[in-house]
Motif scaffolding. Structure first.
Motif, PDB file in Angstrom:
ATOM      1  N   LEU A 124      29.275  23.018 -10.728  1.00  0.00           N
ATOM      2  CA  LEU A 124      27.943  23.419 -10.271  1.00  0.00           C
ATOM      3  C   LEU A 124      27.493  22.664  -9.023  1.00  0.00           C
ATOM      4  N   PHE A 125      27.772  21.372  -8.960  1.00  0.00           N
ATOM      5  CA  PHE A 125      27.216  20.557  -7.892  1.00  0.00           C
ATOM      6  C   PHE A 125      28.211  20.168  -6.802  1.00  0.00           C
ATOM      7  N   LEU A 126      29.482  20.388  -7.025  1.00  0.00           N
ATOM      8  CA  LEU A 126      30.478  20.034  -6.013  1.00  0.00           C
ATOM      9  C   LEU A 126      31.333  21.229  -5.589  1.00  0.00           C
ATOM     10  N   PHE A 163      30.805  23.790  -2.253  1.00  0.00           N
ATOM     11  CA  PHE A 163      31.863  23.665  -1.244  1.00  0.00           C
ATOM     12  C   PHE A 163      32.494  25.020  -0.951  1.00  0.00           C
ATOM     13  N   ILE A 164      32.827  25.755  -2.006  1.00  0.00           N
ATOM     14  CA  ILE A 164      33.423  27.082  -1.820  1.00  0.00           C
ATOM     15  C   ILE A 164      32.471  27.990  -1.053  1.00  0.00           C
ATOM     16  N   ALA A 165      31.182  27.946  -1.399  1.00  0.00           N
ATOM     17  CA  ALA A 165      30.193  28.795  -0.722  1.00  0.00           C
ATOM     18  C   ALA A 165      30.115  28.480   0.766  1.00  0.00           C
ATOM     19  N   VAL A 166      30.068  27.207   1.111  1.00  0.00           N
ATOM     20  CA  VAL A 166      29.984  26.814   2.520  1.00  0.00           C
ATOM     21  C   VAL A 166      31.210  27.292   3.289  1.00  0.00           C
ATOM     22  N   PHE A 213      33.388  29.658   2.454  1.00  0.00           N
ATOM     23  CA  PHE A 213      33.473  31.118   2.453  1.00  0.00           C
ATOM     24  C   PHE A 213      32.497  31.724   3.470  1.00  0.00           C
ATOM     25  N   ILE A 214      31.255  31.315   3.417  1.00  0.00           N
ATOM     26  CA  ILE A 214      30.229  31.888   4.301  1.00  0.00           C
ATOM     27  C   ILE A 214      30.558  31.630   5.770  1.00  0.00           C
ATOM     28  N   HIS A 215      30.933  30.403   6.094  1.00  0.00           N
ATOM     29  CA  HIS A 215      31.234  30.083   7.495  1.00  0.00           C
ATOM     30  C   HIS A 215      32.537  30.719   7.967  1.00  0.00           C
ATOM     31  N   SER A 216      33.461  30.959   7.061  1.00  0.00           N
ATOM     32  CA  SER A 216      34.728  31.571   7.465  1.00  0.00           C
ATOM     33  C   SER A 216      34.556  33.046   7.814  1.00  0.00           C
ATOM     34  N   LEU A 217      33.549  33.696   7.261  1.00  0.00           N
ATOM     35  CA  LEU A 217      33.333  35.116   7.579  1.00  0.00           C
ATOM     36  C   LEU A 217      33.049  35.319   9.061  1.00  0.00           C
ATOM     37  N   SER A 234      41.221  33.620   0.242  1.00  0.00           N
ATOM     38  CA  SER A 234      41.719  32.605  -0.689  1.00  0.00           C
ATOM     39  C   SER A 234      40.572  31.845  -1.352  1.00  0.00           C
ATOM     40  N   PHE A 235      39.491  31.623  -0.626  1.00  0.00           N
ATOM     41  CA  PHE A 235      38.356  30.939  -1.241  1.00  0.00           C
ATOM     42  C   PHE A 235      37.616  31.863  -2.200  1.00  0.00           C
ATOM     43  N   GLY A 236      37.658  33.162  -1.962  1.00  0.00           N
ATOM     44  CA  GLY A 236      37.121  34.113  -2.933  1.00  0.00           C
ATOM     45  C   GLY A 236      37.912  34.057  -4.226  1.00  0.00           C
TER      46      GLY A 236
END
Length: 177
Positions: A106-108, A112-115, A117-121, A153-155
């Motif tokens: 939840l906190f790590l 991290f995955i969200a950051v 994933f979002i920036h990689s788009l 891959s992060f998805g």
């Protein structure tokens, strides 16, 4: 397997389906290593045998290795094959381990995955818009394609972590010790 011992592995249909999908995808992606070995051997023979390597093969090596490593993250998560620095965790009860996993995700992990994933788009989109390719004249085209491995891959890693999260929640809710 979950970090909980295999005898305490929660059977949850949705998580089982995610894990099966990731394992099958992982086995398919693992075939890139066979191709990678072939590309490396070809490049070595060209360089050492004919004093003439190809830039495209050199770049293809990097790309194939990146695909294997990036998609291997989700496979390692589902199979609990990732490296863990563990000073205290091994001595915790199964319930405490589940709570640590939930807190960590939840906190790590999820942030991290969200950051990433979002920036990689945007990273992939920019490369696609300009049809980015290698700077080398004989390098590989379609650089956006290899960059697309990052969000894909992060998805998949997110799905693997959701599966683990569901299993840990179910373990706690079912009250098994």
């Amino acid at each position: 397997m979950n970090n909980l011992s295999s005898s305490h592995q929660e059977q949850v249909a949705f998580a089982d389906a995610i894990d099966l999908f990731i394992r099958r995808t992982g086995m398919l992606i693992a075939s890139v290593y066979v191709v990678l070995v072939g590309v490396i051997i070809t490049q070595v023979v060209l360089r050492k045998g004919f004093a003439s390597g190809l830039i495209a093969l050199e770049e293809l090596q990097w790309h194939l290795y990146a695909v294997g490593v990036m998609f291997g993250l989700a496979y390692a998560q589902v199979n609990n094959a990732h490296i863990r620095v563990d000073l205290f965790y091994g001595k915790f009860s199964l319930r405490t381990k589940a709570w640590v996993e939930i807190f960590g995700m939840l906190f790590l992990v999820f942030p991290f995955i969200a950051v990433v994933f979002i920036h990689s788009l945007e990273f992939v989109h920019s490369a696609w818009v300009i049809n980015e390719h290698s700077d080398a004249p004989s390098g590989l085209p379609y650089r956006w394609l290899i960059k697309a491995v990052i969000p894909a891959s992060f998805g998949l890693l997110f799905m693997a972590c959701v599966s683990r999260f569901i299993r840990d929640i179910c373990f706690l809710l079912r009250g098994k010790h």
